[in-house]
Design an enzyme around this catalytic site. Sequence first.
Site, PDB file in Angstrom:
ATOM      1  CE  LYS A  76      -3.907   2.083   2.499  1.00  0.00           C
ATOM      2  NZ  LYS A  76      -4.727   2.012   3.724  1.00  0.00           N
ATOM      3  CB  SER A 151      -8.042   3.689   2.931  1.00  0.00           C
ATOM      4  OG  SER A 151      -7.175   3.103   3.877  1.00  0.00           O
ATOM      5  CB  SER A 175      -8.174   0.929   5.938  1.00  0.00           C
ATOM      6  OG  SER A 175      -8.871   2.141   5.933  1.00  0.00           O
TER       7      SER A 175
END
Lengths: 518, 508
Positions: A76, A151, A175
């Site tokens: 990420k 996210s 997330s």
Amino acid sequence: MSYSTFAEARAALSNDETSCEALVSSYLERIEARNDAVNAFLTVDRDGALNHARYLDSQLERGNDRPLAGLVLGVKDMIAIKNQALTCGSRMLEDFTSLYDAHVIEQLREAGAIFVGKTNCDEFGMGSSNETSYFGPVQHPEHEDYVPGGSSGGSAAAVADGMCHAALGTDTGGSVRQPAAFCGVVGLKPTYGRVSRYGLVSYASSFDTIGPMGRSVEDVALLLNALAGPDTRDATSAEVQVPDYTRALGRSVEGVRIGLPEEYFAEGLDPDIRRMIEAQVEQLRDQGAEVQSVSLPHTEYGIATYYVLATAEASSNLSRYDGVRYGHRADLETMQAAIKEEHEALHEQLGTAQSNGDAERVAQLQDQLDTQSDLLRALYVQSRTEGFGDEVKRRIMLGTYALSAGHYDKYYEKAQRVRTLIRHDFLQAFEDVDVLLTPATPTPAFQRGEKTADPLQMYLSDVYTVPANLAGVPGLSVPIGTHPDAPHLPVGAQLLAAPFDEAGLLHVGDALMKNVPA
Amino acid sequence: MLHETYEPVIGLEVHCQLQTESKLFSPEAAAYGAPPNTHVDPVSLGHPGTLPVLNETAVTHTLRMGLATHCSIAERSFFARKHYFYPDLPKGYQTSQYDTPLCYGGYLEIDADTDASGTNDTDSARPSRKRIGITRIHLEEDAGKSIHDQGEAHTLLDYNRCGVPLIEMVSEPDLRSPNEAYRYLQKVRQLVRWLGISNGNMEEGSLRCDANVSVRPKGQTGLGTRTELKNLNSIRNVERALEYEINRQIVARERGEAVQQQTLLWDADAQQTRTLRSKEEARDYRYLPDPDLPPVVVPEERVEALRDDLPEMPNARCHRFVDSLGLPPYDAEVLTEDRAVADYFEEALSSLFKRTKGGDTNAQAKEVANFVMGDVMQTLNETDHTPQTLPVTPRRLAQLVYLRLEDKVSSSGAQEVFSLMLDHTDASAGKIADDHNLIQISDRSHIEPVVTSVLNEHSDNVKQYLNGKDGLLGFFIGQVMRRIDGSPDPQLVRTLLTEHLDARSQNQ
């Protein structure tokens, strides 16, 4: 040449049926073919990944095996890799390159992982649909009009779409678990302090965690083995022994005490998801688990508490992006134009105030005129106005408000007290049960644009995941099938356990997933 | 006098850079004077993803200062983020302490104003002391440095100082004159140096002071409106700025004008203050407990261990020098200004005691004190030496003092030996005195014949002397000294000359 899980690829690697290089190449091909549509990866480090794969192959030839050798990993883009872009999905950091490796990157590289690229995410981790990324939304891998969750939507989509074996996500309010559930993969949010945050760009420091996402519970356990453990560079990381998490797998659930928190099966839960969870519960009961109902009475305050505390920390953490040393900086002309515009507006108001004989207002405006002409102030205002997106600005403003003089006691301090109550609810429940079983999300993935106009609706999609971050306990999201409604979107169950009992989560999660018909 | 009807009320906020190898929250070096931006790292620059880790030495330094100033120690204290935007503050907040300082509720003793009571008590053996309350001492990080005067429209930024540990020490408004403020700061500086936690150098900025000051009619207990003075970069400037500001406030009040609550900058060149910001511009710092740093827990055992480990404090040591060594208070004060000097003195004295094995110890102490306050301190002032690096070690100084006490060298001879000892580090004081003919000749039979022949040869001068020209004694001494090889004891020469001249006078 592609293997569904890393564990399978690992077996093939040991039998010389494949090589690290071949694995990387096949994933690069998949990325090449699919990323334009899915938008899961922001950057792909083709050369770096291939070079490292060749290096690992040469090591393997010499008998230097490593536990994660050949693992092709997406990271990420909130996690720092030295000399690589670190955008956090934000225009603010569009051109920023990290000077150092995150602790988890050092650990994983040492263990043999290959970083294939940085995955898309909501801007600074703020969002539940991956629609707030400056670099465009991520598409749900199976249904192009749907969101992958957020996210860590890029990480979830990349794993689900077969662009990498596994990926790292970050979980501040759900997330990792929510996009894992939306995309049908396994996602773990470790206990706060279990995995070092050094090199994870802070959104809300007392909530942020780094978690692995994979296609099997085993892959997630293998990753956690390398991720977990104390780090001298993170004062909030815990000195707690790291077990071999794979030893929790493949065991019966007989005698395991499973709690069903009433508050997670109340109003707002999709009835089909409820039925799917109940079916899982029945199977576990048949396999000897002891299932009981429990109560977490302060659950209803979770979302409100989270949005006071997390935004307060966010407003503080994001103050460093000021356009002075790195990150987006507004053009000098833009700044001067903004100063001029403001000046003109103020002068107009000043004229009105003067003709009205309002001396106080005149003095106030005069004072404002003095500070408004300050180029430094314009640098901050313009750079941040341009560099941050709407959701980030919304949270900075919420947090700034909560911390302002006169509001601190009412909001921040009160929310801290509620946080303690929520944590206490969990610790109390874990006196009686080993794990809690809940839906991961109240609904399956929603359509793109469906909730962007209503932030509150968007915030409520994290209602089942946020409490674990407030309490600091670990949570695991496991796919349990697809929703009966078209277009048959994946559905996830969530398991929660006492602090540092990730092994307990993986144990039950593994059993749960094996009960799901393939 | 106007000033006699008003009383100033002063509180000081002192910032002091701690001497630690690394910064407060990062492993980067905390060194002064390096080229700009050479002591920076991702952590101290607040790069995305970096986290602070507390430097334990800085905590220990702070606790030691707290204990030395009789503070209570917080068992649990927190770091807080103090938010404001400024280019030399990379994170957008300063990591500091807010409502839980590490140390609180202590005091510091200064010499009381001698003129406060209207009497001059310089004669009394020990000046009376006044306690100045210490509200709190907390630990925080320093910001970088903005350099503004480098051509128009440019500000240069040096982040070397960014993250260097600082203590902030806030006094109660107990100070009643600019001179008390001056002595308080001197005391603070002495203490941080004594404890070895800071170099206390105001010119380098490692010691900084802000002052809050108001005036009120004498006898009144309420407080007047205060102003805050900043940019006071020497102890003398603190005193001057306070004098200026107190005068300004009194004049304003006499004119019937209100004193505005504001922050003022001291302009040392113009010798006046100017307004920095008014009360209305006060900032909201939005303090937030720092979620990246766990609470600092200081168990009682650690406090006790640190307390036991504290060196004898300057005041106590000064009193001991007076009480048990019989030193004059002035000497004791001078010797305890700097801990290394006091250590040097005591080492030299104990080395001397091993030689003398008794006798008049007070006289011996006074003799060592004279040497330390004379030759030793002069050498320290004129060279780069510290008491620890001085070639004349305490043991060697004791050799010299012993020679002097035994009258083996004259006082001027001793000075000469001392300066020779600076260069001849391998020889003892005795050997150096010997080699350079500085051993005093105190044998009567050696000197007496010379006295006789000098007086015989200068019978005219003797006559004049006997007729009352006393000044000629010096001439006779000089003649005798010159004729003797080596170093005749001048005292003995004088005595013998006087005896002989007396005899001649009776024979007249």
